[in-house]
Design an enzyme around this catalytic site. Structure first.
Site, PDB file in Angstrom:
ATOM      1  N   SER A   1      -5.601  -2.370 -17.963  1.00 27.71           N
ATOM      2  CA  SER A   1      -5.038  -2.020 -19.281  1.00 27.71           C
ATOM      3  C   SER A   1      -3.520  -1.859 -19.213  1.00 27.71           C
ATOM      4  O   SER A   1      -2.804  -2.247 -20.147  1.00 27.71           O
ATOM      5  CB  SER A   1      -5.703  -0.759 -19.842  1.00 27.71           C
ATOM      6  OG  SER A   1      -5.348   0.397 -19.111  1.00 27.71           O
TER       7      SER A   1
ATOM      8  N   ARG B   1      -5.707  -5.916   7.709  1.00 31.68           N
ATOM      9  CA  ARG B   1      -4.767  -5.740   6.610  1.00 31.68           C
ATOM     10  C   ARG B   1      -3.653  -6.794   6.625  1.00 31.68           C
ATOM     11  O   ARG B   1      -3.221  -7.276   5.589  1.00 31.68           O
ATOM     12  CB  ARG B   1      -4.143  -4.341   6.717  1.00 31.68           C
ATOM     13  CG  ARG B   1      -3.862  -3.686   5.389  1.00 31.68           C
ATOM     14  CD  ARG B   1      -3.359  -2.283   5.625  1.00 31.68           C
ATOM     15  NE  ARG B   1      -4.460  -1.340   5.734  1.00 31.68           N
ATOM     16  CZ  ARG B   1      -4.784  -0.476   4.785  1.00 31.68           C
ATOM     17  NH1 ARG B   1      -4.092  -0.439   3.675  1.00 31.68           N
ATOM     18  NH2 ARG B   1      -5.779   0.351   4.939  1.00 31.68           N
TER      19      ARG B   1
ATOM     20  N   ARG C   1      -5.156  -0.890  -3.302  1.00 30.65           N
ATOM     21  CA  ARG C   1      -5.066  -1.104  -1.857  1.00 30.65           C
ATOM     22  C   ARG C   1      -3.720  -0.555  -1.372  1.00 30.65           C
ATOM     23  O   ARG C   1      -2.698  -0.726  -2.042  1.00 30.65           O
ATOM     24  CB  ARG C   1      -5.131  -2.589  -1.482  1.00 30.65           C
ATOM     25  CG  ARG C   1      -6.301  -3.353  -2.051  1.00 30.65           C
ATOM     26  CD  ARG C   1      -7.653  -2.798  -1.674  1.00 30.65           C
ATOM     27  NE  ARG C   1      -7.908  -2.722  -0.242  1.00 30.65           N
ATOM     28  CZ  ARG C   1      -8.948  -2.095   0.287  1.00 30.65           C
ATOM     29  NH1 ARG C   1      -9.814  -1.468  -0.471  1.00 30.65           N
ATOM     30  NH2 ARG C   1      -9.110  -2.085   1.589  1.00 30.65           N
TER      31      ARG C   1
ATOM     32  N   LEU D   1      -0.533  -0.807   0.829  1.00 30.47           N
ATOM     33  CA  LEU D   1       0.212  -1.941   1.399  1.00 30.47           C
ATOM     34  C   LEU D   1       0.969  -1.492   2.654  1.00 30.47           C
ATOM     35  O   LEU D   1       1.458  -0.367   2.732  1.00 30.47           O
ATOM     36  CB  LEU D   1       1.186  -2.480   0.357  1.00 30.47           C
ATOM     37  CG  LEU D   1       0.499  -3.085  -0.880  1.00 30.47           C
ATOM     38  CD1 LEU D   1       1.493  -3.267  -2.028  1.00 30.47           C
ATOM     39  CD2 LEU D   1      -0.177  -4.408  -0.532  1.00 30.47           C
TER      40      LEU D   1
ATOM     41  N   HIS E   1       1.481   5.725 -11.113  1.00 32.42           N
ATOM     42  CA  HIS E   1       0.553   6.644 -10.462  1.00 32.42           C
ATOM     43  C   HIS E   1       0.178   7.745 -11.460  1.00 32.42           C
ATOM     44  O   HIS E   1       1.056   8.314 -12.114  1.00 32.42           O
ATOM     45  CB  HIS E   1       1.217   7.258  -9.216  1.00 32.42           C
ATOM     46  CG  HIS E   1       0.306   8.196  -8.489  1.00 32.42           C
ATOM     47  ND1 HIS E   1      -0.722   7.754  -7.680  1.00 32.42           N
ATOM     48  CD2 HIS E   1       0.236   9.541  -8.483  1.00 32.42           C
ATOM     49  CE1 HIS E   1      -1.374   8.801  -7.204  1.00 32.42           C
ATOM     50  NE2 HIS E   1      -0.806   9.900  -7.674  1.00 32.42           N
TER      51      HIS E   1
ATOM     52  N   GLU F   1       6.174   4.951   2.395  1.00 27.60           N
ATOM     53  CA  GLU F   1       5.351   6.162   2.291  1.00 27.60           C
ATOM     54  C   GLU F   1       4.607   6.167   0.959  1.00 27.60           C
ATOM     55  O   GLU F   1       5.220   5.945  -0.101  1.00 27.60           O
ATOM     56  CB  GLU F   1       6.252   7.407   2.391  1.00 27.60           C
ATOM     57  CG  GLU F   1       5.460   8.678   2.615  1.00 27.60           C
ATOM     58  CD  GLU F   1       6.338   9.930   2.570  1.00 27.60           C
ATOM     59  OE1 GLU F   1       5.799  11.019   2.360  1.00 27.60           O
ATOM     60  OE2 GLU F   1       7.563   9.791   2.733  1.00 27.60           O
ATOM     61  N   LEU F   2       3.307   6.446   0.994  1.00 18.12           N
ATOM     62  CA  LEU F   2       2.447   6.338  -0.193  1.00 18.12           C
ATOM     63  C   LEU F   2       2.908   7.245  -1.340  1.00 18.12           C
ATOM     64  O   LEU F   2       3.068   8.452  -1.154  1.00 18.12           O
ATOM     65  CB  LEU F   2       0.997   6.702   0.196  1.00 18.12           C
ATOM     66  CG  LEU F   2      -0.033   6.595  -0.922  1.00 18.12           C
ATOM     67  CD1 LEU F   2      -0.281   5.144  -1.283  1.00 18.12           C
ATOM     68  CD2 LEU F   2      -1.331   7.288  -0.527  1.00 18.12           C
ATOM     69  N   ASP F   3       3.118   6.654  -2.518  1.00 19.44           N
ATOM     70  CA  ASP F   3       3.418   7.391  -3.754  1.00 19.44           C
ATOM     71  C   ASP F   3       4.636   8.311  -3.619  1.00 19.44           C
ATOM     72  O   ASP F   3       4.666   9.393  -4.214  1.00 19.44           O
ATOM     73  CB  ASP F   3       2.193   8.220  -4.198  1.00 19.44           C
ATOM     74  CG  ASP F   3       0.995   7.340  -4.523  1.00 19.44           C
ATOM     75  OD1 ASP F   3       1.195   6.199  -4.975  1.00 19.44           O
ATOM     76  OD2 ASP F   3      -0.144   7.798  -4.333  1.00 19.44           O
TER      77      ASP F   3
ATOM     78  N   GLU G   1       0.581   6.333 -20.141  1.00 21.21           N
ATOM     79  CA  GLU G   1       0.920   5.270 -19.169  1.00 21.21           C
ATOM     80  C   GLU G   1       1.280   3.988 -19.908  1.00 21.21           C
ATOM     81  O   GLU G   1       2.224   3.278 -19.541  1.00 21.21           O
ATOM     82  CB  GLU G   1      -0.267   5.009 -18.226  1.00 21.21           C
ATOM     83  CG  GLU G   1      -0.589   6.160 -17.300  1.00 21.21           C
ATOM     84  CD  GLU G   1      -1.686   5.794 -16.294  1.00 21.21           C
ATOM     85  OE1 GLU G   1      -1.676   4.670 -15.773  1.00 21.21           O
ATOM     86  OE2 GLU G   1      -2.553   6.648 -16.031  1.00 21.21           O
TER      87      GLU G   1
HETATM   88  C1  GAR Z   1      -4.225   3.834 -14.082  1.00 24.32           C
HETATM   89  O1  GAR Z   1      -4.537   5.121 -14.555  1.00 24.32           O
HETATM   90  C2  GAR Z   1      -3.200   3.914 -12.969  1.00 24.32           C
HETATM   91  O2  GAR Z   1      -2.262   4.942 -13.140  1.00 24.32           O
HETATM   92  C3  GAR Z   1      -4.083   4.187 -11.790  1.00 24.32           C
HETATM   93  O3  GAR Z   1      -5.218   3.381 -11.983  1.00 24.32           O
HETATM   94  C4  GAR Z   1      -5.429   3.207 -13.376  1.00 24.32           C
HETATM   95  C5  GAR Z   1      -5.559   1.731 -13.660  1.00 24.32           C
HETATM   96  O4  GAR Z   1      -5.965   1.483 -14.969  1.00 24.32           O
HETATM   97  N1  GAR Z   1      -3.405   3.877 -10.567  1.00 24.32           N
HETATM   98  C6  GAR Z   1      -3.639   4.493  -9.408  1.00 24.32           C
HETATM   99  O5  GAR Z   1      -4.461   5.375  -9.286  1.00 24.32           O
HETATM  100  C7  GAR Z   1      -2.796   4.005  -8.258  1.00 24.32           C
HETATM  101  N2  GAR Z   1      -3.061   4.754  -7.080  1.00 24.32           N
HETATM  102  P1  GAR Z   1      -5.784   0.040 -15.609  1.00 24.32           P
HETATM  103  O6  GAR Z   1      -6.432  -0.952 -14.647  1.00 24.32           O
HETATM  104  O7  GAR Z   1      -6.544   0.121 -16.896  1.00 24.32           O
HETATM  105  O8  GAR Z   1      -4.328  -0.202 -15.798  1.00 24.32           O
END
Ligand code: GAR
Length: 198
Positions: A13, A65, A91, A93, A109, A143-145, A174
């Site tokens: 989305s 990976r 995933r 990276l 995130h 580093e993650l996030d 979002e």
């Molecule tokens: C979203 O809420 C995004 O923030 C999250 O996955 C969802 C994807 O929704 N991302 C993470 O958790 C990244 N670690 P979408 O496929 O409908 O955009």
């Protein structure tokens, strides 16, 4: 005109909102959408919008990976993107991959980073008794996030919320935040954007 590649793992989305925003006077265009899951619902949505798609099934690489990322890189690099957007790409990276797109890879995130990197962000916010939650767009670093923040949207946590109701409230934001941050980023503006939906 900047070329944007987008990686997804699911419904996509956020990807749809990004692609839809990249028309008219927007300084970028979507050139390709890729996924680690051939069944990701977002792939069909991207194709319907006229964007090229590809999938590299991570399960075929059995934990290798580096080999997975090499396969992912082929169609990505062929599309010559200026910017790579992770939009629900689930995933992790490697630093090697991240370094290829250093300073031009964005991620969204679903938490107010630096709070709650990783998974189950909404459940963790509720269990901590937080009164505010939200989403963060940031530059991806090894580093993650943890990369520099480009934008944040804040929403209230309401009495009776569970992870699903909170996730739905955050997702609405979002969809507003990511396209605005990408537009600014593609124009060279990296000052953080704060959206308040309190
Ligand atoms: C979203 O809420 C995004 O923030 C999250 O996955 C969802 C994807 O929704 N991302 C993470 O958790 C990244 N670690 P979408 O496929 O409908 O955009």
């Amino acid at each position: 005109m900047k070329k944007v590649a987008i990686l997804i793992s699911g419904g996509g989305s956020n990807m749809v909102k990004l692609v839809q925003a990249m028309t008219g006077d927007h300084p970028a265009r979507a050139v390709i959408v890729g996924s680690n899951d051939p069944a990701a619902g977002g792939l069909a949505k991207a194709a319907e919008m006229g964007v090229a798609t590809f999938a590299v099934d991570h399960r075929a690489y059995k934990g290798d990976r580096a080999a997975f990322e090499a396969a992912l890189l082929q169609p990505l690099l062929a599309a010559e993107p200026d910017i790579l957007c992770l939009a629900g790409f689930m995933r992790i990276l490697t630093p090697d991959f991240v370094q290829r797109f250093q300073g031009r890879m964005l991620n969204i995130h679903p938490s107010l980073l630096p709070k709650y990197p990783g998974l189950h962000t909404h459940q963790r916010a509720i269990e901590a008794g937080d009164t505010e939650a939200g989403a963060t767009v940031h530059l991806v670093t090894p580093e993650l996030d943890a990369g520099p923040m480009l934008g944040q949207a804040r929403v209230p946590v309401l009495p009776g919320d569970d992870a699903d109701t909170l996730a739905a409230r955050v997702l609405v934001q979002e969809h507003l935040l990511y396209p605005q941050v990408l537009r600014r980023f593609a124009s060279g503006d990296q000052t953080p954007l704060i959206l308040n939906a309190a």
